[in-house]
Design a protein around this motif. Structure first.
Motif: not given
Length: 329
Positions: A97, A99, A109, A134, A137
């Motif tokens: 993962e 960012n 993400w 995203t 998450k």
């Protein structure tokens, strides 16, 4: 010579066709894909899904360094890219993962899978597939926050909570359960719950009956039982117990709430003693009053008898021709 040239042309045409087919496949993938040169980290290809994911126009990312993809954090974007590149040089692939950041500065993400291969045009390149995670998450963060709130409520609840297996052993309990019984939480886990009940009429024997009702699938409400602390001190509790079942509807454990009612039971005992004392005092006072009444009744009887004697004497005096002195008493 002509045969060799013809073969070379055919191989080149075949290679071009393979590259065209691969390019078409990559261009139509739902995942975002880009190629970056391994020697300098410059982006040489992006598919439409990748450009849309990052908010760039067609071909706008070509020629830029891969560090533009990484969102600022405690590390500089170029440092993050350098770390990933170091792993690629050693192992040939990286996944995880990361960012990222869109063109407009919005962080998001992605799950990325990076591998290296020799491209016939660009040489050694990184091929990277990105999936926007995203929402996942964010959902995970919401779930984690909810779990933390539930855990806080569970651990700091004013009442004791226990999960008890069908074998009678404690699976889990909260901090209040340990405080109530004078044990550390880890000392209670795996204990036979019946061992925590007192050897009294409302202790082990009644608790065993309640446990059997739970095993039969019955929900128990506000059952008043007597447990005992680690030091042997008895403690009165109100137990509510229901079954937790698995997907096959089999009972796997209980959901048990234990409320300390020792103070209430002590107050009830004090009231009972006061009532007994009051009743005793009322009986004693009643006996005293009855005795007084009896004495007063005796006096009235004697007064009536005395009046009769006086009346008889009066009659005798009158019959003798004498005049009685004074009035009737």
């Amino acid at each position: 010579m002509q045969t060799r040239l013809r073969n070379d042309i055919q191989k080149r045409e075949q290679l071009v066709e393979e590259l065209r087919l691969q390019s078409e496949i990559i261009a139509n993938l739902a995942e975002g894909v880009y190629l970056g040169r391994a020697d300098d980290g410059v982006i040489v290809f992006t598919n439409p899904a990748f450009e849309k994911m990052f908010g760039y126009g067609s071909g706008e990312m070509i020629g830029k360094h891969v560090s533009i993809l990484n969102a600022p954090s405690d590390k500089h974007p170029e440092e993050t890219a350098k770390e990933i590149r170091g792993i690629l040089d050693k192992t040939g692939s990286w996944q995880g993962e990361i960012n990222n950041i869109k063109k407009d500065g919005t962080p998001f993400w992605c799950y990325a899978h990076v591998s290296m291969f020799d491209h016939p045009v660009y040489g050694k390149v990184w091929v990277t597939a990105h999936i926007d995670i995203t929402e996942r998450k964010q959902a995970a963060a919401v779930l984690r926050e909810s779990e933390e709130r539930f855990r806080d409520l569970y651990e700091n609840a004013p009442n004791a909570y226990l999960s008890i297996g069908v074998d009678g052993r404690i699976h889990r309990c909260n901090r209040r359960a340990g405080e109530l019984l004078g044990f550390a939480v880890k000392e209670l886990v795996a204990q036979q719950v019946l061992e925590l009940y007192a050897d009294t009429p409302h202790g082990k024997e009644e608790a065993a009956k309640v446990l059997e009702r739970f095993r039969a699938g019955e929900t128990v409400h506000d059952e008043e039982l007597q447990m005992q602390k680690a030091d042997g001190t008895p403690v009165w509790i109100s137990l509510t117990m229901s079954a937790v079942r698995d997907s096959q509807r089999r009972i796997v454990e209980s959901r048990s709430m234990v409320v300390d009612i020792t103070g209430r039971k002590q107050a009830e005992e004090e009231i009972r003693k006061l009532n007994e004392d009051l009743e005793k005092r009322v009986l004693e006072r009643t006996a005293e009053l009855q005795k007084t009444i009896n004495l007063m009744a005796g006096r009235e009887v004697r007064m009536a008898e005395l009046k009769k004697v006086i009346q008889k004497l009066r009659e005798q005096v009158e019959s003798a021709g004498m005049t009685p002195i004074g009035n009737d008493p």
